[in-house]
Design a protein around this motif. Sequence first.
Motif, PDB file in Angstrom:
ATOM      1  N   SER A 223     -49.676 -28.881 122.030  1.00 37.60           N
ATOM      2  CA  SER A 223     -50.575 -27.954 121.330  1.00 37.60           C
ATOM      3  C   SER A 223     -51.947 -27.873 122.001  1.00 37.60           C
ATOM      4  O   SER A 223     -52.690 -26.912 121.765  1.00 37.60           O
ATOM      5  CB  SER A 223     -50.740 -28.380 119.871  1.00 37.60           C
ATOM      6  N   ALA A 287     -52.675 -28.633 117.059  1.00 36.94           N
ATOM      7  CA  ALA A 287     -51.793 -28.172 115.988  1.00 36.94           C
ATOM      8  C   ALA A 287     -52.117 -28.870 114.674  1.00 36.94           C
ATOM      9  O   ALA A 287     -52.248 -28.232 113.618  1.00 36.94           O
ATOM     10  CB  ALA A 287     -50.332 -28.410 116.385  1.00 36.94           C
ATOM     11  N   ARG A 288     -52.258 -30.208 114.713  1.00 39.05           N
ATOM     12  CA  ARG A 288     -52.566 -30.940 113.489  1.00 39.05           C
ATOM     13  C   ARG A 288     -53.975 -30.602 112.988  1.00 39.05           C
ATOM     14  O   ARG A 288     -54.201 -30.485 111.793  1.00 39.05           O
ATOM     15  CB  ARG A 288     -52.438 -32.438 113.740  1.00 39.05           C
ATOM     16  N   ASN A 290     -55.582 -27.836 113.317  1.00 35.10           N
ATOM     17  CA  ASN A 290     -55.616 -26.495 112.722  1.00 35.10           C
ATOM     18  C   ASN A 290     -54.879 -26.416 111.394  1.00 35.10           C
ATOM     19  O   ASN A 290     -55.077 -25.461 110.628  1.00 35.10           O
ATOM     20  CB  ASN A 290     -55.042 -25.468 113.693  1.00 35.10           C
ATOM     21  N   THR A 291     -54.021 -27.396 111.092  1.00 36.03           N
ATOM     22  CA  THR A 291     -53.420 -27.403 109.753  1.00 36.03           C
ATOM     23  C   THR A 291     -54.474 -27.632 108.686  1.00 36.03           C
ATOM     24  O   THR A 291     -54.265 -27.284 107.518  1.00 36.03           O
ATOM     25  CB  THR A 291     -52.345 -28.497 109.649  1.00 36.03           C
ATOM     26  N   ALA A 295     -55.943 -23.392 108.055  1.00 36.99           N
ATOM     27  CA  ALA A 295     -54.758 -23.298 107.199  1.00 36.99           C
ATOM     28  C   ALA A 295     -54.631 -21.925 106.557  1.00 36.99           C
ATOM     29  O   ALA A 295     -53.526 -21.499 106.209  1.00 36.99           O
ATOM     30  CB  ALA A 295     -54.805 -24.385 106.123  1.00 36.99           C
ATOM     31  N   ASN A 296     -55.738 -21.210 106.363  1.00 33.92           N
ATOM     32  CA  ASN A 296     -55.710 -19.951 105.619  1.00 33.92           C
ATOM     33  C   ASN A 296     -56.456 -18.850 106.363  1.00 33.92           C
ATOM     34  O   ASN A 296     -57.350 -18.206 105.810  1.00 33.92           O
ATOM     35  CB  ASN A 296     -56.336 -20.147 104.226  1.00 33.92           C
ATOM     36  N   ARG A 326     -60.129 -23.668 105.600  1.00 38.27           N
ATOM     37  CA  ARG A 326     -59.604 -25.027 105.594  1.00 38.27           C
ATOM     38  C   ARG A 326     -58.651 -25.268 104.419  1.00 38.27           C
ATOM     39  O   ARG A 326     -58.639 -24.530 103.430  1.00 38.27           O
ATOM     40  CB  ARG A 326     -60.752 -26.022 105.531  1.00 38.27           C
ATOM     41  N   ARG A 327     -57.905 -26.354 104.528  1.00 35.64           N
ATOM     42  CA  ARG A 327     -57.001 -26.778 103.457  1.00 35.64           C
ATOM     43  C   ARG A 327     -57.676 -27.908 102.695  1.00 35.64           C
ATOM     44  O   ARG A 327     -58.098 -28.900 103.279  1.00 35.64           O
ATOM     45  CB  ARG A 327     -55.669 -27.256 104.062  1.00 35.64           C
ATOM     46  N   THR A 356     -58.430 -37.726 109.097  1.00 34.54           N
ATOM     47  CA  THR A 356     -57.898 -36.915 108.004  1.00 34.54           C
ATOM     48  C   THR A 356     -58.713 -37.127 106.740  1.00 34.54           C
ATOM     49  O   THR A 356     -59.052 -36.174 106.026  1.00 34.54           O
ATOM     50  CB  THR A 356     -56.422 -37.264 107.762  1.00 34.54           C
TER      51      THR A 356
END
Length: 1027
Positions: A223, A287-288, A290-291, A295-296, A326-327, A356
């Motif tokens: 990623s 990738a992680r 951007n989760t 996220a939205n 963001r999530r 995280t």
Amino acid sequence: LSPVIKDGWLDKNPPQGSYIYQKRWVKLDSDYLRYFDSEKDMYSKRFITLSSISRVAYIGDQKFEVITHNRNFLFRADSDTDRNEWVRTLQHVMEDRRSRASSRLSASPLQGSSSDCVDKCGYLELKGCKPKLYVVVMGDKVLLYKNHEDFRLGIGITFIEMNLGNVKDVDKKAFDLTTPYRTFNFLADSDCEKDEWVEAMQQSIAEALSNSEVAKLIWEEESNTLCADCGAPKPDWASINLCVVICKRCAGKPSFTAPVSKRSDGKSSKFILNSTPVKSCLQIGNARANTFWAANVPPSEAINVTSGTGERQRFILAKYKEGKYRRYHPLFGNTDELNKFIGVATRSSETRTSSTGLGNGWGVVTFSGNCNYLLSLLKIVPERLWLTETERGRAHQVSMMKRQLYYTLFLIDFPLICHLVFWKLSCYYYIQYSLGKSSFKQRVCILSLGGQGLILIWILQAPCSQPGRLNSVMLLCVSTPTPEKKKFECTFEIYTDSERLYLFGSDSAETVKEWVKSIAKSFLPPSAEDLLNHDFERIGRLPYKDGLSLESTKAGWFALAKSTLYACFEESGKEEEIHLKKLLELSVQTDNDVLVLVERARTLFVHGEKKLYFSGWISGIQRASGSSGHMLSEQQLTEADVPVIVDRCIDYITQCGLTSEGIYRKSGQNSKTTNLLETFRKDARRVKLKEGDHHVDDVSNTLKRFFRDIKEGIFTSEAYRDWLNTTTGIEDEYQRILQYQQLLTNLPKVNKATLTTLINHLYCVQRFSEMNQMNTHNLAIVFGPTLFQTDGQDHKAGRVIEDLISHYVVIFSVDEQQLKKRLDEISAIIKLRIAGSSSGPQKGTHCVISIPLPPQPHTLPLSLQVPASMTAEELTFDILDRRKVVTRDKDYWCCFEVNMREEMERLLHFSEKVLPIFHSLGSDSYLVVKRHLSMEPMLIYLASKVEDTKHGMMKYREDRSLLGRNTGSFHDRYFILNSTSLRLYKEVRQKSPCSGSPETSHRPEKEWPVKSLRIYWGIKKRLRPPT
């Protein structure tokens, strides 16, 4: 550089369209079409970016044309076959580029002329090229263009590969870019501009010498091979605290993140390969990341590789600062549970878990407890965690932007904390501004209320270390260093009474500004708090004395803001302004650390308590009082808001040049003009124009060049077309005059005052055109292109100046009586010069008069304008009035001429004209106004005498020059002085039986008229006097 696809000899038609073709060596690669004088040359005569070529066409036998948006390039091959091969190759390369551009953005940083990838651009002088070139630093190359338009169109002269380059500082404004094939000698407009160019080119060299070893390691995470924001391939920049890998365009310019592809040597590369940031980027990946961050993201708001700078900035702002996409963590909103989660994360050794927790808890995080708990949290990402201002009992979502890089910020709420910022701190006795951000140490700083006022506390990261602190009573000054003296963008300094200097730094200019004002408020008295309303760079306490009270120093509070020094004095208690650019004199008395500021109505003596602290004030005030740029308003000014250089040149020409034939039409020596203009720009107040040292044509040429070089011109870039259109758009003379008056009113204050002074001078020049041959039309021809900064082809410029001179009285609302008085003064000066009544050549109207006033025996000289009609008596009264000296009974103030080399002085007669005397002085002589201590005994003696005669024996010596050496000795001679003459007799023959005076029937040996005598007294030691 891309590999060469095709090269060979071609004939090129010159731009003028001549029938004579020129032989050129032409190279084609995937980005450029270039041609050279020979195949051995490394630097091209011209290059064309393929993205700027619209098409390639066949033109007759053996010829083809390369067509761009605004210019066609005609080439001729040796044969039709060779021509066809060139055309097919060009078309194939262009087609291939178009197909690649439709799918992704090319990785080349030099495509087209987009300014998104430019690190530095602007005009520079290059030795060997008469006009300035437009220079662009872009990636690992430096590109040269004729002008900005060519850069925009993608047609340049050459470019320099910086992997073989080296930048060397040569002179004040000059620097060299050296390669194995050629040395490029550049000259910038200022020292500050030169430093920026050198730094940009050094960064370009560093990028050119980089390799992709670290980047390849990070790209092992799949990623990470695409930019986390726009999806561009092979991103080579990393945001360490956000754990994302991004492309250079998303990182911003100039970028401040660490480029993962750059290394300096093998050891540093080894260190980077094993560092925590690299491991974080591998463990988390785009990738992680951007989760959480993306996220939205709505498809309409997403960016791609073709997005511009504005789109990228808006997206990144929403993504990282506002957290728009963001999530949210499930515990968001539950402060206690979220605190527990982050507490567990801080004890975890896994980077992914810690990050995280931090990311999901970013929205609103409130902590309570001691500093040890805070420090345990800071250990997570100690290199990139920042804390910002909070209020007690409240927490806010805050983030910090460093240009286009955004950092996660946390809010910590402690009792009794007014401000809490994660700073970098370093303390020095003598600060070194060359230090970069890496030289600072991380500290948590608190501005808190204590028993002795506000206290600034910084907490060390070591758990057992004692915190440092500064009480407000210890503080003398807080300041922000000038940008040219620092590498770390946002810093401020604190000076203490213990002769220590503390330097703080941050990535946010606004945060620094808030801290500076908060700290300054902690030590300013209430009466001086109005100083905080200004955008100051330095504020603090200084002892001072003024011109009326020199017995003892008083405490004053000063704030330096741009070119104004705001002061709050002890006796008045109200704020006053000192316009530093309008000072008559500014000097430093190094023997007793006194800074002297001389205004027209006041002289201020500022004293230095501490050497380090005072040196900062001196340098700041000297810089603010000098010419700071190329605008009229940025020059040193007179009281009338006219640049000093304009005032000095006009006064000199009025005194010495109005009878010079062709004044302003003739050009002086270019080297002398350049040197004089440069001297004026350094410090115009110190320049004294004298006829023996400066030629009239050199001074007039300096004035013209000043107006031609001034930025935006005297008529301003916004309004100059309105001035030009007035001559053609309005036929009626009365309406044209009204339009000129309206345009004059709209000019800025300094421009208006300068234009008024200049036109007044030109009006006076043309009034004496029978002597100088410069009538209104001739002056307009010279000054039209000069003032409008044109090439002389537009005759409207000359017509405007001709109208302004012809209608000077009406347009500028001039008092005709004052104008007549001015013309009469000039006529008197001209007559005085023609008659040769002065004892030396005229040299100008500015003289420096020094005035010793007890208890200051070494008072600074006072600068003032001396008209040709001023007498020694008028000068003395003027000086005493300016210095506000109160005279008492039996105080006799006089003007003296002092010769330091001869150790002699002469009392000026009260009716003597000062200006001719001043102009006749040598470099070791000066005028001084002081008390005449012998005047009272002289008056008593004269009052006791019935006749105004005196006689007696005196030692006498006559200077005679023999082969350049003075010879002669002293002899006894008899002198008789009366109201008309001084007579010398070799011996006394007889005395009168009535009066006892010597008989004077015999012929005197020498006789001098009293009016021609100049009497000096003192000791000429080199003459070996008898007493």
